[in-house]
Scaffold this motif. Sequence first.
Motif, PDB file in Angstrom:
ATOM      1  N   UNK A  53      -6.336   9.222 -14.008  1.00 41.09           N
ATOM      2  CA  UNK A  53      -7.885   9.401 -13.658  1.00 41.09           C
ATOM      3  C   UNK A  53      -8.161   8.710 -12.404  1.00 41.09           C
ATOM      4  N   UNK A  54      -7.506   7.820 -11.961  1.00 43.07           N
ATOM      5  CA  UNK A  54      -7.854   6.903 -10.657  1.00 43.07           C
ATOM      6  C   UNK A  54      -6.705   6.827  -9.693  1.00 43.07           C
ATOM      7  N   UNK A  60       2.539   6.606  -6.586  1.00 40.13           N
ATOM      8  CA  UNK A  60       1.794   5.619  -6.061  1.00 40.13           C
ATOM      9  C   UNK A  60       1.584   4.727  -7.156  1.00 40.13           C
ATOM     10  N   UNK A  61       1.886   5.030  -8.502  1.00 40.80           N
ATOM     11  CA  UNK A  61       1.801   4.135  -9.533  1.00 40.80           C
ATOM     12  C   UNK A  61       2.907   3.465  -9.732  1.00 40.80           C
ATOM     13  N   UNK A  62       4.119   4.151  -9.401  1.00 39.57           N
ATOM     14  CA  UNK A  62       5.319   3.474  -9.850  1.00 39.57           C
ATOM     15  C   UNK A  62       5.367   2.157  -8.643  1.00 39.57           C
ATOM     16  N   UNK A  63       5.196   2.263  -7.162  1.00 37.92           N
ATOM     17  CA  UNK A  63       5.487   1.430  -6.440  1.00 37.92           C
ATOM     18  C   UNK A  63       4.385   0.073  -6.434  1.00 37.92           C
ATOM     19  N   UNK A  64       3.373   0.312  -7.373  1.00 36.01           N
ATOM     20  CA  UNK A  64       2.541  -0.750  -7.439  1.00 36.01           C
ATOM     21  C   UNK A  64       2.963  -1.832  -8.541  1.00 36.01           C
ATOM     22  N   UNK A  65       2.564  -3.085  -8.596  1.00 37.27           N
ATOM     23  CA  UNK A  65       2.783  -4.146  -9.651  1.00 37.27           C
ATOM     24  C   UNK A  65       1.454  -3.635 -10.658  1.00 37.27           C
ATOM     25  N   UNK A  66       1.627  -4.426 -11.910  1.00 36.61           N
ATOM     26  CA  UNK A  66       0.327  -4.173 -12.743  1.00 36.61           C
ATOM     27  C   UNK A  66      -0.825  -4.445 -12.361  1.00 36.61           C
ATOM     28  N   UNK A  71      -6.247  -3.308 -10.157  1.00 36.34           N
ATOM     29  CA  UNK A  71      -7.170  -3.531  -9.164  1.00 36.34           C
ATOM     30  C   UNK A  71      -7.831  -1.859  -8.400  1.00 36.34           C
ATOM     31  N   UNK A  72      -6.494  -0.953  -8.117  1.00 33.95           N
ATOM     32  CA  UNK A  72      -6.831   0.127  -7.535  1.00 33.95           C
ATOM     33  C   UNK A  72      -7.603   0.866  -8.562  1.00 33.95           C
ATOM     34  N   UNK A  73      -7.361   0.787  -9.892  1.00 31.66           N
ATOM     35  CA  UNK A  73      -8.173   1.638 -10.774  1.00 31.66           C
ATOM     36  C   UNK A  73      -9.592   1.231 -10.595  1.00 31.66           C
ATOM     37  N   UNK A 153      -5.045   3.643   0.517  1.00 31.08           N
ATOM     38  CA  UNK A 153      -4.532   4.966   0.448  1.00 31.08           C
ATOM     39  C   UNK A 153      -4.723   5.740  -0.589  1.00 31.08           C
ATOM     40  N   UNK A 154      -5.066   5.219  -1.881  1.00 30.50           N
ATOM     41  CA  UNK A 154      -5.363   6.216  -3.035  1.00 30.50           C
ATOM     42  C   UNK A 154      -6.848   6.605  -2.877  1.00 30.50           C
ATOM     43  N   UNK A 155      -7.831   5.844  -2.313  1.00 26.94           N
ATOM     44  CA  UNK A 155      -8.994   6.128  -2.442  1.00 26.94           C
ATOM     45  C   UNK A 155      -9.656   6.439  -1.034  1.00 26.94           C
TER      46      UNK A 155
END
Length: 395
Positions: A53-54, A60-66, A71-73, A153-155
Amino acid sequence: MEIWITGIGLVSAAGEGRAAHLAALAASTPAPVDAESHAPFPLHPAPALELDRQIPKKGDQRQMEPWQRLGTYAAGLALDDAGARALVAEMDLIVAAGGGERDMALDESVLAALAALPPAEAALQLNALLAGGLRPTLFLAQLSNLLAGNISIVHGVTGASRTFMGEEQAGADAVRIAAARLAEGRGQAALVGGAFVAARWDLMVLYHSAGLLRQGGFAPVFARDEAPGAIPGTLGAFLVLETADSARARGARGLARVMGVACEQARRDQADGSAAAARRALDRLALPEGPLAVLSGATGGAVPTAAEREFLAGLARDVTLRAAGSRLGWGVEASFPASLALGALMLSEGVLPPSLEAAEAPFEAPPTDLLVTGFGAWRGEALAHLQAIPAEEQP
């Protein structure tokens, strides 16, 4: 220049977004508590999130830590809550972040190898074992400013960017500087906040060694004398701060007015300690006279909680207290932005959270001014003054 909070992005054990946290504020119980997974240390766990959703791209999800995903969400939630997607190209981004997550499997393998060696050889082998085990991509994943990079990058938030480290003080200074930049006319909007994942053994070991964690079951933060300590809580907390002129021009409703943010630091083992530092910060705020509503950021740890009690007792006025940590837990860098988000909801919706402990007296009426406090587990004292925005001043 007048600064408003026009959007909040809040993720905690209570859920995500405004509705979940209005319900948490109105509840007579805390957010869910996990007393088993990291026993003997209780924590407030992360809720289930639909990351798509965000963060729509799986890569992008895979290269981020939890914690980066969290935080991005939360940052995306804040932008949507403010209806501010059209502002992102010039929006400032100020992030409070930790140092990333450790590779626990590597740590365990290094410790196992060192345990089999004589002490003199173990010291020599430590760097060699780490150098051979750490990958460049893993090392980069530890950089705290990657959270800001991922949000950009995402937003598409591409204004001036800053990242702060330093536990609770990082979150407070991020908000203080974001508000100050806007008040000085350096921009019209800023996205500011932080993220913290509670369910991490590496942090549990670190914080326990410093005597910061509660052991046992849940208790509200001002009722932990028998077992002082913080109960960590997963928190993703971002705010959209905006000049009142910008908000009115685009028809955006303000949740609360940021009247001031003040930060201090003190050596808590000296006579001129934490409570005195908070009083110096208070002198820089223009609070109204009379009874005062306070949203406390107390951790539950013995030393900072006692300092906050001393500070509040010295205000020489009637104080109606609520503790954010009793409801959502201790979120380190994200704690102060999360408290401001809860405070903005209290003021904008007229929510009067019920008492969870004897220290929380009933409200006589919805507050129009709110003092938000933050006493860091180790050091750092922060205060913010939020004010309700009357209907006639809204667009």
